[in-house]
Design an enzyme around this catalytic site. Sequence first.
Site, PDB file in Angstrom:
ATOM      1  N   HIS A  15       1.001  -1.154   0.084  1.00  0.00           N
ATOM      2  CA  HIS A  15       0.313  -0.055  -0.042  1.00  0.00           C
ATOM      3  C   HIS A  15       1.329   1.321   0.122  1.00  0.00           C
ATOM      4  O   HIS A  15       0.192   2.258   0.634  1.00  0.00           O
ATOM      5  CB  HIS A  15      -1.353   0.127   1.110  1.00  0.00           C
ATOM      6  CG  HIS A  15      -2.258  -0.753   0.884  1.00  0.00           C
ATOM      7  ND1 HIS A  15      -3.234  -0.487   0.285  1.00  0.00           N
ATOM      8  CD2 HIS A  15      -2.361  -2.626   1.263  1.00  0.00           C
ATOM      9  CE1 HIS A  15      -4.294  -1.113   0.480  1.00  0.00           C
ATOM     10  NE2 HIS A  15      -3.777  -2.456   0.734  1.00  0.00           N
TER      11      HIS A  15
ATOM     12  N   GLY B 125      -8.890 -14.206  -7.642  1.00  0.00           N
ATOM     13  CA  GLY B 125      -9.159 -14.239  -6.290  1.00  0.00           C
ATOM     14  C   GLY B 125      -7.967 -13.945  -5.197  1.00  0.00           C
ATOM     15  O   GLY B 125      -8.239 -13.989  -4.097  1.00  0.00           O
TER      16      GLY B 125
ATOM     17  N   ASP C   8       1.570  -4.231  -8.981  1.00  0.00           N
ATOM     18  CA  ASP C   8       0.955  -5.313  -9.973  1.00  0.00           C
ATOM     19  C   ASP C   8       1.120  -5.239 -11.417  1.00  0.00           C
ATOM     20  O   ASP C   8       2.024  -6.471 -11.874  1.00  0.00           O
ATOM     21  CB  ASP C   8      -0.483  -5.605  -9.861  1.00  0.00           C
ATOM     22  CG  ASP C   8      -0.864  -5.765  -7.979  1.00  0.00           C
ATOM     23  OD1 ASP C   8       0.722  -4.997  -7.331  1.00  0.00           O
ATOM     24  OD2 ASP C   8      -2.027  -5.446  -8.163  1.00  0.00           O
TER      25      ASP C   8
ATOM     26  N   TYR D 184     -10.402   0.076  -0.707  1.00  0.00           N
ATOM     27  CA  TYR D 184      -9.282   0.544  -1.175  1.00  0.00           C
ATOM     28  C   TYR D 184      -8.906   1.751  -1.814  1.00  0.00           C
ATOM     29  O   TYR D 184      -8.252   2.720  -1.525  1.00  0.00           O
ATOM     30  CB  TYR D 184      -8.889  -0.457  -2.577  1.00  0.00           C
ATOM     31  CG  TYR D 184      -7.661  -0.067  -3.317  1.00  0.00           C
ATOM     32  CD1 TYR D 184      -6.250  -0.957  -2.353  1.00  0.00           C
ATOM     33  CD2 TYR D 184      -7.300   0.997  -3.763  1.00  0.00           C
ATOM     34  CE1 TYR D 184      -5.463  -1.212  -3.445  1.00  0.00           C
ATOM     35  CE2 TYR D 184      -6.063   1.070  -4.778  1.00  0.00           C
ATOM     36  CZ  TYR D 184      -4.902  -0.064  -3.976  1.00  0.00           C
ATOM     37  OH  TYR D 184      -3.601  -0.039  -4.834  1.00  0.00           O
TER      38      TYR D 184
HETATM   39  C1  GLA Z   1      -3.531  -3.802  -4.868  1.00  0.00           C
HETATM   40  C2  GLA Z   1      -3.265  -3.137  -6.003  1.00  0.00           C
HETATM   41  C3  GLA Z   1      -2.252  -2.002  -6.137  1.00  0.00           C
HETATM   42  C4  GLA Z   1      -1.685  -2.548  -4.428  1.00  0.00           C
HETATM   43  C5  GLA Z   1      -1.182  -3.366  -3.432  1.00  0.00           C
HETATM   44  C6  GLA Z   1      -0.742  -3.249  -2.504  1.00  0.00           C
HETATM   45  O1  GLA Z   1      -2.739  -5.151  -5.196  1.00  0.00           O
HETATM   46  O2  GLA Z   1      -3.374  -3.515  -6.879  1.00  0.00           O
HETATM   47  O3  GLA Z   1      -1.159  -1.487  -7.017  1.00  0.00           O
HETATM   48  O4  GLA Z   1      -1.728  -0.741  -4.080  1.00  0.00           O
HETATM   49  O5  GLA Z   1      -2.893  -3.825  -4.148  1.00  0.00           O
HETATM   50  O6  GLA Z   1       0.094  -2.490  -2.080  1.00  0.00           O
END
Ligand code: GLA
Length: 385
Positions: free
Chosen positions: A36, A122, A172, A222
């Site tokens: 995060h 998921g 990601d 989120y």
């Molecule tokens: C998800 C989001 C990422 C990142 C993570 C937390 O995977 O897609 O961009 O913010 O949560 O680190």
Amino acid sequence: MHGTLKDYIQQLESPAPADWPYVVRSPGRINLIGEHTDYTGGLVMPASINYSIHFVARPLEQPEWRLHAVDIGETYTLPLPINGRTDRLWVDYLAGIGTQFQDQGHFLPGLEIVFGGDLPRGSGMSSSAALEGGLAFLLNELLSAGLSRPKLARLCQRSSNTFLGIPSGIMDQYASLNGRAEGPIVLNCHTLESEPVKNAHSGYQLVLVNSMVSHDLSDGAYGRRVAECDEALRVVREKYPEVSHLSAASEDQLNVVADNMTPTVEKRARYVIQENERVRRAITAMEAGNATEFGRLLNESHRGLSEDYAVSCLELDFLQQTAISVVGVAGARMMGGGFGGCTINLVKTEALSDFRTEITRAYRQEFGTEPEVYPVELTAGTSFI
Ligand code: GLA
């Protein structure tokens, strides 16, 4: 070519598997530490792994994409040019990528694409980023668009943010496209520069444990964290206008302005600033082969995510606590967006079997659910095979 996909293609009436010229492997990702922090311009330490989606594609004369999602047994024909969202989310992940290329002035080629793999959906290993990155990588080649991997990651993120309305960061997609087999990378999400981290831990294995609680980034929590970080930055900048992103603020600066924010926003900001510092320490620990220190940082990260950032849940807290009570576990924490998905655990190789037995037994007893346990290996990022 991936076996299941080959079998699937053989069942399509034509043509033979040999007539499908493009095969792309697009891996899932783990994140060792730096959770995060990507959307605050912070440091993250992800890696691409040996669970992936394979895409097998061939050109079509017709202006359409004939898409086959083998794992869920669905087929969809998307007319070209792409003209907005469809009624299926998995199609939209791909349509969003096509739209990004269209917006850059490209004419999309007709394609038939068969895809599937072993990346659990998921679970927090970013099957969606693998889906986006794999197609973006393929289109970049077919259209000779010449985008670098970091630019492709940005394109994928833009698609998630604008086409799908998911306010995610870039980690990601970047990790899936840019990972390496030798070790994780450390990515500076402000500059988008990344460097390899030398993995000097010996005799340890990274293991994911799936809580089997599925998480969803579009459910609002989120987005609220993103907004809270934006608010913290706004307050910090009133006093320190030179701070360009929240991860660049120091704890001393936060202390000076803390009274001007709500206690919740202060806690979120403190977590982010401390997590960045943990990433720096984690790089040093990993390069020195100090698994004990690395594990301690994982545990601290989990505490912050659970108590200050409030993105954990009962199941993840239980998995983390149980893991660190097993002899041979250096550390553990929840991984990814939170509220479900996996924990990541650093486990001594010789303790792997006890770890699996104990965590499975305890979790089943507590929640009546069998957790899945995946020892993971690092692999290279997206590639043609
Ligand atoms: C998800 C989001 C990422 C990142 C993570 C937390 O995977 O897609 O961009 O913010 O949560 O680190």
